[in-house]
Write a protein that holds these residues in place. Structure first.
Motif, PDB file in Angstrom:
ATOM      1  N   LEU A  30       0.858  -1.170   0.135  1.00 54.34           N
ATOM      2  CA  LEU A  30       0.150   0.446  -0.458  1.00 54.34           C
ATOM      3  C   LEU A  30       0.976   1.394   0.237  1.00 54.34           C
ATOM      4  CD1 LEU A  30      -3.402   0.658   1.770  1.00 54.34           C
ATOM      5  CD2 LEU A  30      -1.538   1.984   2.324  1.00 54.34           C
ATOM      6  N   ILE A  31       2.135   1.102   0.806  1.00 60.30           N
ATOM      7  CA  ILE A  31       2.981   2.305   1.316  1.00 60.30           C
ATOM      8  C   ILE A  31       3.853   2.650  -0.391  1.00 60.30           C
ATOM      9  CG2 ILE A  31       5.145   3.423   1.710  1.00 60.30           C
ATOM     10  CD1 ILE A  31       3.953   1.724   5.009  1.00 60.30           C
ATOM     11  N   ILE A  32       3.756   1.388  -0.580  1.00 56.09           N
ATOM     12  CA  ILE A  32       4.566   1.391  -2.290  1.00 56.09           C
ATOM     13  C   ILE A  32       4.041   1.741  -3.656  1.00 56.09           C
ATOM     14  CG2 ILE A  32       5.981   0.356  -4.660  1.00 56.09           C
ATOM     15  CD1 ILE A  32       6.610  -1.439  -1.860  1.00 56.09           C
ATOM     16  N   ALA A  33       2.457   1.887  -3.557  1.00 48.94           N
ATOM     17  CA  ALA A  33       1.671   1.470  -4.279  1.00 48.94           C
ATOM     18  C   ALA A  33       1.426   3.324  -4.458  1.00 48.94           C
ATOM     19  CB  ALA A  33       0.059   0.580  -4.463  1.00 48.94           C
ATOM     20  N   ALA A  34       1.434   4.497  -2.884  1.00 46.78           N
ATOM     21  CA  ALA A  34       0.599   5.444  -2.857  1.00 46.78           C
ATOM     22  C   ALA A  34       2.113   6.135  -3.425  1.00 46.78           C
ATOM     23  CB  ALA A  34       0.839   5.638  -1.216  1.00 46.78           C
ATOM     24  N   ARG A  35       3.220   5.660  -3.013  1.00 44.94           N
ATOM     25  CA  ARG A  35       4.489   6.294  -3.419  1.00 44.94           C
ATOM     26  C   ARG A  35       3.856   6.525  -4.951  1.00 44.94           C
ATOM     27  NH1 ARG A  35       9.115   4.548   0.760  1.00 44.94           N
ATOM     28  NH2 ARG A  35       8.792   5.776   2.061  1.00 44.94           N
ATOM     29  N   ALA A  36       4.421   5.506  -5.557  1.00 46.09           N
ATOM     30  CA  ALA A  36       3.917   5.752  -6.754  1.00 46.09           C
ATOM     31  C   ALA A  36       3.540   6.074  -8.113  1.00 46.09           C
ATOM     32  CB  ALA A  36       3.942   4.145  -7.994  1.00 46.09           C
ATOM     33  N   LEU A  37       1.887   6.489  -7.057  1.00 44.42           N
ATOM     34  CA  LEU A  37       0.941   7.510  -7.348  1.00 44.42           C
ATOM     35  C   LEU A  37       1.724   8.452  -7.150  1.00 44.42           C
ATOM     36  CD1 LEU A  37      -2.337   4.620  -6.434  1.00 44.42           C
ATOM     37  CD2 LEU A  37      -1.599   5.768  -9.216  1.00 44.42           C
ATOM     38  N   GLY A  38       2.428   8.759  -6.410  1.00 42.93           N
ATOM     39  CA  GLY A  38       3.269  10.198  -6.330  1.00 42.93           C
ATOM     40  C   GLY A  38       2.543  11.328  -5.166  1.00 42.93           C
ATOM     41  N   LEU A  39       1.506  10.287  -4.315  1.00 41.57           N
ATOM     42  CA  LEU A  39       1.453  10.511  -2.719  1.00 41.57           C
ATOM     43  C   LEU A  39       3.130  10.443  -2.011  1.00 41.57           C
ATOM     44  CD1 LEU A  39      -2.065   8.948  -2.778  1.00 41.57           C
ATOM     45  CD2 LEU A  39      -1.602  11.508  -3.198  1.00 41.57           C
ATOM     46  N   ASP A  40       2.682  11.184  -0.471  1.00 43.41           N
ATOM     47  CA  ASP A  40       4.379  10.882   0.247  1.00 43.41           C
ATOM     48  C   ASP A  40       2.754   9.859   1.452  1.00 43.41           C
ATOM     49  OD1 ASP A  40       5.656  12.475  -0.742  1.00 43.41           O
ATOM     50  OD2 ASP A  40       4.645  13.760  -0.701  1.00 43.41           O
ATOM     51  N   CYS A  41       3.585   9.491   2.417  1.00 47.81           N
ATOM     52  CA  CYS A  41       3.520   8.594   3.085  1.00 47.81           C
ATOM     53  C   CYS A  41       3.869   8.481   4.461  1.00 47.81           C
ATOM     54  CB  CYS A  41       3.018   6.813   2.548  1.00 47.81           C
ATOM     55  SG  CYS A  41       2.398   6.401   1.541  1.00 47.81           S
ATOM     56  N   GLY A  42       2.938   8.688   5.634  1.00 50.06           N
ATOM     57  CA  GLY A  42       3.611   8.520   7.540  1.00 50.06           C
ATOM     58  C   GLY A  42       2.865   7.447   7.785  1.00 50.06           C
ATOM     59  N   PRO A  43       3.187   6.229   7.332  1.00 55.28           N
ATOM     60  CA  PRO A  43       3.221   5.164   8.173  1.00 55.28           C
ATOM     61  C   PRO A  43       3.910   5.349  10.460  1.00 55.28           C
ATOM     62  CG  PRO A  43       4.991   4.412   6.600  1.00 55.28           C
ATOM     63  CD  PRO A  43       4.936   5.941   6.777  1.00 55.28           C
ATOM     64  N   MET A  44       2.274   4.312  10.483  1.00 58.82           N
ATOM     65  CA  MET A  44       3.265   4.501  12.325  1.00 58.82           C
ATOM     66  C   MET A  44       2.229   3.712  12.790  1.00 58.82           C
ATOM     67  SD  MET A  44       1.102   8.431  13.105  1.00 58.82           S
ATOM     68  CE  MET A  44      -0.753   8.376  12.959  1.00 58.82           C
ATOM     69  N   SER A  45       2.823   3.045  14.286  1.00 56.51           N
ATOM     70  CA  SER A  45       2.260   2.159  14.820  1.00 56.51           C
ATOM     71  C   SER A  45       2.029   2.840  16.529  1.00 56.51           C
ATOM     72  CB  SER A  45       3.509   1.073  15.431  1.00 56.51           C
ATOM     73  OG  SER A  45       4.361   2.169  15.874  1.00 56.51           O
ATOM     74  N   GLY A  46       1.872   4.394  16.667  1.00 51.79           N
ATOM     75  CA  GLY A  46       2.402   4.936  17.901  1.00 51.79           C
ATOM     76  C   GLY A  46       0.855   5.755  18.115  1.00 51.79           C
ATOM     77  N   PHE A  47      -0.662   4.626  18.513  1.00 47.73           N
ATOM     78  CA  PHE A  47      -1.804   4.352  19.435  1.00 47.73           C
ATOM     79  C   PHE A  47      -1.988   2.969  19.250  1.00 47.73           C
ATOM     80  CE2 PHE A  47      -1.623   2.034  14.839  1.00 47.73           C
ATOM     81  CZ  PHE A  47      -2.460   1.265  15.385  1.00 47.73           C
TER      82      PHE A  47
END
Length: 196
Positions: A132-149
């Motif tokens: 999902l992260i790679i797909a979002a980046r491939a579509l020109g988007l930036d990501c901020g994955p996190m586990s702090g929740f």
């Protein structure tokens, strides 16, 4: 397959991509979120089990519902992101196997085996989360994955039936590159790998 992604493509999804915490005030359309899914779902999973489930949190009401589960340091970056993906896994993924895996009766491998179900769902759902992260980046988007929740709070608020379990969150949008800190070191091949 002998084709190779261009250097520009590798830069886009790996070498120049960064984890973003600050976001431009620019929406991410529902069509683009669907395009992320349509790319991410194509990545391999064991027996094509495809256990990842995603809730894209975009509305102010849904963001407020998510807010109490966030650790303090993750509140602002999540509330200002155009979209936050709750990347989850389905504990009943095996019920879809008769339509997803035609080579064998894969459903029977999991039926009545809750530990095997959870291990497989978590492992393959995590793998799909990376797609999902790679797909979002491939579509020109930036990501901020996190586990702090707080997973339990997210599951109670978004998955009250208990069939889906949250794994991690990923903010999605158009990052503010000027606010990025210097990139941290990565391990070298020799530090992390062996060829045997």
């Amino acid at each position: 397959m002998e084709k190779m992604l261009s250097d520009e493509g590798m830069d886009l999804i790996f070498r120049e991509a960064r984890t973003h915490r600050y976001w431009q005030d620019k929406p991410v359309s529902d069509v683009l979120l669907q395009a992320i899914w349509d790319l991410a779902k194509m990545g391999p999973t064991s027996a094509n089990c495809s256990p990842m489930r995603v809730v894209f949190v975009t509305s102010p009401e849904a963001k407020e519902k998510l807010k109490p589960a966030l650790m303090e340091g993750n509140v602002e970056k999540t509330m200002t992101a155009p979209a936050t993906a709750i990347v989850a896994y389905d504990l009943e993924f095996h019920e879809k196997l008769p339509e997803l895996y035609s080579q064998a009766d894969a459903r029977s491998w999991f039926a009545g085996k809750p530990k095997f179900i959870e291990t497989t769902a978590f492992r393959n759902g995590s793998l799909q989360g990376a797609y999902l992260i790679i797909a979002a980046r491939a579509l020109g988007l930036d990501c901020g994955p996190m586990s702090g929740f707080d997973n339990a709070k997210v599951d109670e608020a978004f998955f009250p039936k208990g069939k889906w379990k949250s794994n991690f969150l990923c903010n999605i949008g158009y990052g503010e590159p000027d606010k990025l800190p210097p990139r941290d070191k990565r391990l070298s091949f020799d530090e992390a790998c062996r060829i045997v």
